[in-house]
Design an enzyme around this catalytic site. Structure first.
Site, mmCIF file in Angstrom:
data_model
loop_
_atom_site.group_PDB
_atom_site.id
_atom_site.type_symbol
_atom_site.label_atom_id
_atom_site.label_comp_id
_atom_site.label_asym_id
_atom_site.label_seq_id
_atom_site.Cartn_x
_atom_site.Cartn_y
_atom_site.Cartn_z
ATOM 1 N N HIS A 140 45.275 48.019 37.379
ATOM 2 C CA HIS A 140 45.471 47.860 38.827
ATOM 3 C C HIS A 140 46.940 47.803 39.203
ATOM 4 O O HIS A 140 47.289 47.275 40.253
ATOM 5 C CB HIS A 140 44.730 46.592 39.314
ATOM 6 C CG HIS A 140 43.244 46.699 39.106
ATOM 7 N ND1 HIS A 140 42.401 45.615 39.131
ATOM 8 C CD2 HIS A 140 42.449 47.773 38.826
ATOM 9 C CE1 HIS A 140 41.153 46.017 38.900
ATOM 10 N NE2 HIS A 140 41.155 47.323 38.692
ATOM 11 N N CYS B 183 64.540 59.080 50.563
ATOM 12 C CA CYS B 183 64.005 59.707 51.793
ATOM 13 C C CYS B 183 63.982 58.750 52.976
ATOM 14 O O CYS B 183 63.596 59.134 54.082
ATOM 15 C CB CYS B 183 62.587 60.225 51.525
ATOM 16 S SG CYS B 183 61.334 58.923 51.509
HETATM 17 N N1 APR Z 1 40.349 31.151 31.399
HETATM 18 C C1 APR Z 1 39.485 32.201 31.400
HETATM 19 N N2 APR Z 1 38.806 32.612 32.490
HETATM 20 C C2 APR Z 1 39.006 31.913 33.622
HETATM 21 C C3 APR Z 1 39.888 30.805 33.708
HETATM 22 C C4 APR Z 1 40.571 30.435 32.527
HETATM 23 N N3 APR Z 1 41.394 29.384 32.505
HETATM 24 N N4 APR Z 1 39.848 30.334 34.993
HETATM 25 C C5 APR Z 1 38.993 31.128 35.673
HETATM 26 N N5 APR Z 1 38.480 32.070 34.864
HETATM 27 C C6 APR Z 1 37.533 33.141 35.183
HETATM 28 C C7 APR Z 1 36.613 32.876 36.344
HETATM 29 O O1 APR Z 1 35.494 32.119 35.929
HETATM 30 C C8 APR Z 1 36.229 34.314 36.735
HETATM 31 O O2 APR Z 1 35.117 34.757 35.970
HETATM 32 O O3 APR Z 1 38.279 34.281 35.560
HETATM 33 C C9 APR Z 1 37.456 35.127 36.360
HETATM 34 C C10 APR Z 1 38.270 35.567 37.554
HETATM 35 O O4 APR Z 1 37.498 36.464 38.303
HETATM 36 P P1 APR Z 1 38.181 37.155 39.587
HETATM 37 O O5 APR Z 1 38.902 36.117 40.386
HETATM 38 O O6 APR Z 1 37.104 37.979 40.233
HETATM 39 O O7 APR Z 1 39.303 38.099 38.982
HETATM 40 P P2 APR Z 1 39.134 39.532 38.320
HETATM 41 O O8 APR Z 1 37.811 39.667 37.642
HETATM 42 O O9 APR Z 1 40.345 39.755 37.496
HETATM 43 O O10 APR Z 1 39.190 40.495 39.604
HETATM 44 C C11 APR Z 1 39.209 41.888 39.349
HETATM 45 O O11 APR Z 1 39.532 42.274 41.701
HETATM 46 O O12 APR Z 1 40.547 41.664 43.689
HETATM 47 C C12 APR Z 1 40.579 42.566 42.632
HETATM 48 O O13 APR Z 1 42.464 43.755 41.918
HETATM 49 C C13 APR Z 1 41.882 42.474 41.889
HETATM 50 O O14 APR Z 1 42.255 42.823 39.515
HETATM 51 C C14 APR Z 1 41.470 42.122 40.464
HETATM 52 C C15 APR Z 1 40.018 42.567 40.410
#
Ligand code: APR
Length: 269
Positions: free
Chosen positions: A127, A172
């Protein structure tokens, strides 16, 4: 004498530890949870994720940029300055250490540079990156060191973004935009192919900190599952990917990865 053992230390399955110890090629897929213990908010956690405070439609789409480039620029610059003031944690460092004993290919949905600052080479930022800027008009790259407040060691930003003008492209004159992939945009060329190849060739796939809700990144672990390649999910909660994992470690990345990576736990004592 109290038992000095760490009571909330996750117990990792011996079969998982064996797979981690013997794998010569590992694919690691990380999401926002990987950076959470460094202080970077995730996106969807109730009440504290970015999308509970701001609307992705208002900040993370080409239409949002067309509508108010200053607002979008300011928000991403504020996030970049935040990341610059934070540091990688033990989980980032454990992954970097692992790559000194096996081929460990890190594919991340995260736009921060914490993996790199811990010593990992990132195979693909699916991303994009908070630190890759380019002209919205002619796509000429714009050096991060010219962006105010991003020099290493710069002070952390305040609690809220302040409106700033995006710089003008020297080539540009167009407005410089963040090098982050917005909803509806294509992923960086080749990133998904490199990631899919790494997963298909891995002997172990480690999925860390992603809700598994955003495609096409969320489809990568299914490539492994379809080939009988063991998949481990490290996340305090169940996710959309949990049904496709052979192993689940219900703990944070900073705690779990040093226990998973061969030799890292001993090294961190
Ligand atoms: N260690 C591991 N996992 C964790 C921790 C931690 N300390 N804290 C939270 N999490 C988990 C949450 O339980 C959740 O499952 O990380 C995950 C975060 O999920 P999202 O907030 O949805 O993030 P992500 O999956 O990376 O989102 C994907 O969505 O908005 C877009 O571009 C953005 O790259 C992002 C994409």
């Amino acid at each position: 004498m109290d038992d000095a053992r760490d009571h909330d230390r996750p117990d990792l399955d011996p079969a998982l530890l064996r797979a981690a110890r013997t794998a010569r090629r590992v694919a690691v897929l990380t999401g926002a949870g990987m950076s959470a213990e460094s202080g970077v908010p995730t996106f969807r956690e109730p009440g504290e994720g970015f999308w509970s405070r701001w609307s992705p439609e208002e900040l993370a789409t080409p239409e949002a940029w067309e509508d108010d480039p200053q607002l979008v620029w300011s928000w991403y610059l504020w996030r970049a300055r935040q990341v610059r003031a934070l540091a990688p944690h033990a989980g980032h460092r454990a992954l970097a250490a692992w790559s000194r004993g096996a081929r460990v290919e890190v594919v991340t949905q995260n736009v921060d540079d914490l993996h790199e600052r811990a010593g990992s080479a990132v195979l693909a930022h699916l991303h994009g990156s908070l630190f890759a800027f380019r002209c919205a008009g002619c796509s000429a790259p714009y050096p991060a060191e010219r962006v105010p407040g991003l020099a290493p060691g710069a002070a952390a930003p305040g609690g809220e973004p302040e409106r700033e003008h995006p710089p003008a492209c020297p080539a540009c004159g167009g407005p410089v935009r963040p090098g982050v992939v917005w909803f509806g945009e294509l992923l960086p060329e080749g990133a998904l192919d490199r990631a899919a190849e790494a997963v298909a060739a891995a002997e172990l796939v480690v999925v860390v900190g992603t809700s598994g809700l955003v495609q096409p990144a969320a489809s990568l672990p299914l490539i492994a599952a379809g080939r009988g390649i063991p998949v481990v999910e490290i996340d305090p909660r169940d996710t959309a990917l949990t049904p496709h994992a052979d192993f689940t470690v219900r703990a944070g990345a900073a705690r779990a990865l040093p226990l998973l990576v061969p030799g890292a736990a001993a090294a961190s004592c």
